[in-house]
Design an enzyme around this catalytic site. Structure first.
Site, mmCIF file in Angstrom:
data_model
loop_
_atom_site.group_PDB
_atom_site.id
_atom_site.type_symbol
_atom_site.label_atom_id
_atom_site.label_comp_id
_atom_site.label_asym_id
_atom_site.label_seq_id
_atom_site.Cartn_x
_atom_site.Cartn_y
_atom_site.Cartn_z
ATOM 1 N N ALA A 181 -1.569 0.493 12.922
ATOM 2 C CA ALA A 181 -1.876 1.789 12.303
ATOM 3 C C ALA A 181 -3.362 2.055 12.486
ATOM 4 O O ALA A 181 -4.200 1.380 11.899
ATOM 5 C CB ALA A 181 -1.520 1.765 10.827
ATOM 6 N N TYR A 206 -16.117 3.020 9.658
ATOM 7 C CA TYR A 206 -14.646 2.994 9.602
ATOM 8 C C TYR A 206 -14.070 3.359 10.967
ATOM 9 O O TYR A 206 -13.250 2.625 11.526
ATOM 10 C CB TYR A 206 -14.161 3.961 8.519
ATOM 11 C CG TYR A 206 -12.660 4.025 8.389
ATOM 12 C CD1 TYR A 206 -11.929 2.884 8.084
ATOM 13 C CD2 TYR A 206 -11.979 5.223 8.550
ATOM 14 C CE1 TYR A 206 -10.546 2.941 7.963
ATOM 15 C CE2 TYR A 206 -10.605 5.292 8.428
ATOM 16 C CZ TYR A 206 -9.891 4.146 8.133
ATOM 17 O OH TYR A 206 -8.528 4.206 8.023
ATOM 18 N N GLY A 219 -3.740 -1.897 -2.404
ATOM 19 C CA GLY A 219 -2.306 -1.719 -2.658
ATOM 20 C C GLY A 219 -2.011 -2.064 -4.110
ATOM 21 O O GLY A 219 -2.901 -2.476 -4.856
ATOM 22 N N ILE A 248 1.359 3.711 2.392
ATOM 23 C CA ILE A 248 2.232 3.914 3.552
ATOM 24 C C ILE A 248 3.152 2.700 3.739
ATOM 25 O O ILE A 248 4.350 2.838 3.982
ATOM 26 C CB ILE A 248 1.409 4.183 4.835
ATOM 27 C CG1 ILE A 248 0.515 5.426 4.654
ATOM 28 C CG2 ILE A 248 2.337 4.371 6.049
ATOM 29 C CD1 ILE A 248 -0.394 5.745 5.832
ATOM 30 N N ASP A 304 0.233 -8.647 1.282
ATOM 31 C CA ASP A 304 -0.749 -7.690 0.764
ATOM 32 C C ASP A 304 -1.652 -8.435 -0.218
ATOM 33 O O ASP A 304 -1.171 -9.244 -1.012
ATOM 34 C CB ASP A 304 -0.028 -6.544 0.042
ATOM 35 C CG ASP A 304 -0.899 -5.309 -0.096
ATOM 36 O OD1 ASP A 304 -0.493 -4.249 0.407
ATOM 37 O OD2 ASP A 304 -1.991 -5.404 -0.702
ATOM 38 N N GLY A 348 0.840 -1.210 0.000
ATOM 39 C CA GLY A 348 0.000 0.000 0.000
ATOM 40 C C GLY A 348 0.863 1.242 0.000
ATOM 41 O O GLY A 348 2.102 1.170 -0.002
#
Ligand code: UDP
Length: 320
Positions: free
Chosen positions: A117, A149, A36, A12, A31, A10
């Site tokens: 994160a 979210y 991503g 970041i 991933d 992705g």
């Protein structure tokens, strides 16, 4: 050190992989390429310390094996982007909650540290001038998809903290505030890449609402440096830490800055939220972090200004 990055292809995650490799660490990426892209890690494939697996973190045996091989997990795999969240709420909730459950479960077996994160979105409609980590989270109704979210990431935080309190699994939670820069795509709604692309193409720059809402933007390079430093700090274990910038700008002014940085002829167009997202959409008017905790922990000071961020993002999109 051997680091596993979930969501490592992705935006970041790929910058984090790059910096960890530069610092001499070995990097394992998992991933599923849902948001991503293989392009983000193409340049890392030649690196001897780089390994990648294209799979979902919900594939339990694969995740278990990767966690076993590594010393630390940076858990970045998540549903991202307000547009994606509004359009695919089931995917958002399932990815965020089940994915984090799986990572914590496997990490706990061998007590591998997890850096989670999280997001400034969890503060929701808080009216605080600057959001502090122990401040209240003010979320909207469950009938408004956006809040799923914030809610799912809040559950992730609760779960990570519960693993720390109950099982002594070392966890560090970083609440990221509008991280931007090269490789970020505008496909899922993020404002900076959208404005840059629109300005470069001479298309209208689409400001949602009246443009008076504000955000603070952080260069991805500052963000990943801070994530690496936090991951190495014993005092950060069991903590929730804001990570961002407190340099605030309205979205209307951001549109003007992008237009002038690109020397674009694009018009700036106001689009009502209902048209941009969905009927009844709620936005946050302001979102500014209190950075005292992160400054104390790692003497954090962002290196890049908004001007640098726009320059790097514009260069990236010109190159494409
Ligand atoms: N936004 C905008 N035009 C766009 C995309 C986003 O005006 O084309 C606004 C969005 O409504 C929000 C801000 O820019 O007020 C930041 O949006 P983004 O999705 O980048 O991040 P958020 O802070 O909402 O998570």
């Amino acid at each position: 050190m051997k680091a596993l990055i979930t969501g490592g292809a992705g935006f970041i995650g790929s910058h984090l992989a790059e910096d960890l490799l530069d610092a001499g660490h070995q990097v394992f990426v998992i991933d599923d390429l849902s948001t991503g892209s293989i392009d983000n890690i193409e340049h890392l494939k030649k690196h001897r310390g780089f390994n990648y697996t294209i799979d979902t973190i919900l594939n339990s045996p694969v995740l278990a094996e990767l966690v076993d091989r590594c010393d630390i997990v940076f858990h970045l795999a998540a549903a991202v982007g307000v547009m994606l969240i509004v359009e695919s709420p089931v995917r958002t909730i399932e990815t965020n909650i089940k994915g984090t459950e799986a990572v914590l479960l496997h990490a706990n077996k061998k007590k591998k540290k997890v850096v989670l994160a999280s997001t400034s979105e969890v503060y929701g409609k808080s009216k605080q001038k600057a959001f502090k980590e122990d401040g209240d989270l003010i979320l909207g109704s469950t009938t408004k998809g956006r809040w799923s979210y914030a809610c799912s990431k809040a559950i992730d935080e609760f779960l990570a903290l519960a693993y720390w309190k109950e099982k002594k699994l070392p966890v560090v939670i970083a609440r990221l505030f509008n991280i931007v820069g090269p490789r970020q795509t505008g496909r899922y709604g993020m404002v900076v890449p959208r404005f840059v692309k629109q300005a470069l193409l001479g298309n209208p720059i689409t400001v949602f609402g009246n443009g008076k809402q504000s955000r603070c933007f952080t260069h991805v390079k500052d963000a990943v440096r801070a994530l690496i430093e936090l991951s190495a700090k014993d005092k950060a274990v069991g903590e929730v830490v804001n990570l961002g910038s407190d340099d605030e700008i309205t979205i209307g002014n951001l549109a003007k800055k992008v237009k002038s940085a690109v020397k674009s002829e694009s018009e700036i167009q106001l689009i009502p939220y209902d048209k941009a997202y969905e009927e009844g959409f709620e936005d946050m008017l302001r979102r500014v972090p209190d950075l005292s905790k992160i400054k104390k922990l790692i003497r954090y000071k962002p290196k890049y200004s908004l001007k640098d961020i726009l320059k790097d993002t514009i260069e990236y999109y010109k190159g494409r």
